[in-house]
Design an enzyme around this catalytic site. Structure first.
Site: not given
Length: 381
Positions: A70, A72, A103, A136-137, A165, A354
């Site tokens: 992903h 996003d 990520d 995805e997030e 991931e 994150h």
């Protein structure tokens, strides 16, 4: 064709402000890179979410290796707390900084670079598919699921899939994921009758009922773990009543629990158990108990075998470490891919994902591309 530098591609992707659900230019950039390399690219947008399907090779090939990831990213948090520009992709002391650096724009860049170089240098007898989502997030309702729905409708299929991931806790190559725990959240509302706290016989206080229910659920041993999973766990997240008065028993209170469960359970079986316990409490206390459940994903495991052996061998060859077969962590889009084909996850060290000042070791991005290239060579050998 000049080999693609995965660090430069990561930097280009990080500069795209693709905070979910914004596309931010990331998939446009990837589509241009992949199209130039001979991939057939299709935008599979749904529900306002941008997704990209790319295939090199013949549709319906006997052997098709797939990558999923992903572009996003999560919000920045306190932007003033960042010491480096969150979309600057600046490199300092061997690390590339920016939201999504770990990520997982570096993972997408690594598998895109590996795929392009591989099919250009040694065109395989088969196909390579990249399924990249922009959702995805967030709720993941129109991301990888949209890609898989489109693939089914258009006779596109992956024989196996690697999700890029981050999987390693501290050191590159430590772990790969062959499964994930299921995740579900239950929201409870207990309704009684409001009254004066000095006259409890004229009211039905919902608080003791909720306390009993939360105790019953949280103290219950769901299981003792399985061959591939730790024990399942139920956590009480909040109990909310919002009662500022000192002489009023409330009419209603709410609570939320989250369960991370292994393959001894399903979302349905756990829902039935919680409903049974809620009904008992409602009867014992003479209150009404309502429950709403959200299942984010079911537990699954890809049994160790050819796919996990292939990936583990490539990781060990490039890092000197044999990765642990893990099922830890939260959910990922592998929970959707597992219904399409065998799936394993392997990627970078995830320590800063994150976080403020999210960053990735430049060395690790090059190493990840080498691992993915090794996997493709062995798979199509």
């Amino acid at each position: 064709m000049t080999p693609i530098d995965p660090v430069a591609l990561t930097a280009d992707l990080v500069r795209c402000p693709s905070i979910t659900p914004a596309e931010g230019g990331a998939l446009v950039l990837l589509e241009a890179v992949l199209t130039k390399a001979g991939f057939t690219c299709t935008r599979v947008d749904r529900g306002g979410i941008a997704n990209l399907f790319a295939r090199w090779g013949r549709q319906g090939a006997n052997r098709t290796f797939g990558f999923n990831g992903h572009t996003d990213v999560v919000p920045l948090g306190d932007e003033n707390a960042w010491t480096m520009p969150p979309f600057g992709a600046e490199i300092k002391d061997g690390y590339l900084y920016g939201r999504g650096a770990t990520d997982m724009k570096s993972g997408v860049a690594a598998f895109a670079a590996a795929a392009v170089d591989f099919v250009t240098e040694t065109p395989p007898d088969g196909a390579v598919i990249l399924a990249i989502t922009g959702d995805e997030e967030a709720d993941a309702l129109d991301g990888t699921t949209a890609l898989l729905d489109w693939m089914k409708a258009n006779n596109e299929a992956m024989s196996v899939c690697l999700v890029g991931e981050p999987t390693s806790p501290n050191e590159m190559g430590e772990a790969m994921k062959i499964g994930r725990r299921g995740s579900m959240t239950a929201f409870f509302t207990v309704t009684g009758v409001q009254g004066h706290s000095a006259y409890p016989h004229r009211a039905k206080n919902p608080m003791p009922a909720m306390a009993r229910l939360m105790d019953v659920l949280s103290s219950h041993e769901l299981d003792q773990g399985t061959d591939h999973f730790d024990p399942s766990s139920l956590q009480v997240l909040t109990i909310d009543t919002g009662n500022p008065a000192t002489n009023v028993t409330p009419a209603q209170t709410r609570a939320t629990v989250n369960i991370r469960f292994n393959d001894q359970h399903s979302g349905a079986s756990l829902t039935a158990w919680m409903q049974e316990e809620a009904d008992k409490v409602a009867a014992d206390f003479g209150v009404r108990v309502e429950m709403r459940v959200k299942i984010s994903g079911e537990s699954f495991v890809t049994p160790p075998g050819d796919l996990s052996d292939l990936i583990a061998s490539a990781v060990e060859a490039e890092t000197g470490r044999k990765p642990e077969l893990s099922t830890s962590g939260g959910t990922s889009d592998a929970r959707f891919v597992k219904d399409h084909c065998p799936v394993v996850e392997f990627g970078l060290v995830g320590k800063t994902m994150h976080q403020v000042d999210e960053r990735v070791a430049v060395e690790h991005v090059h190493q990840l591309k080498a691992i993915y290239t090794h996997i493709l060579r062995e798979y199509f050998a």
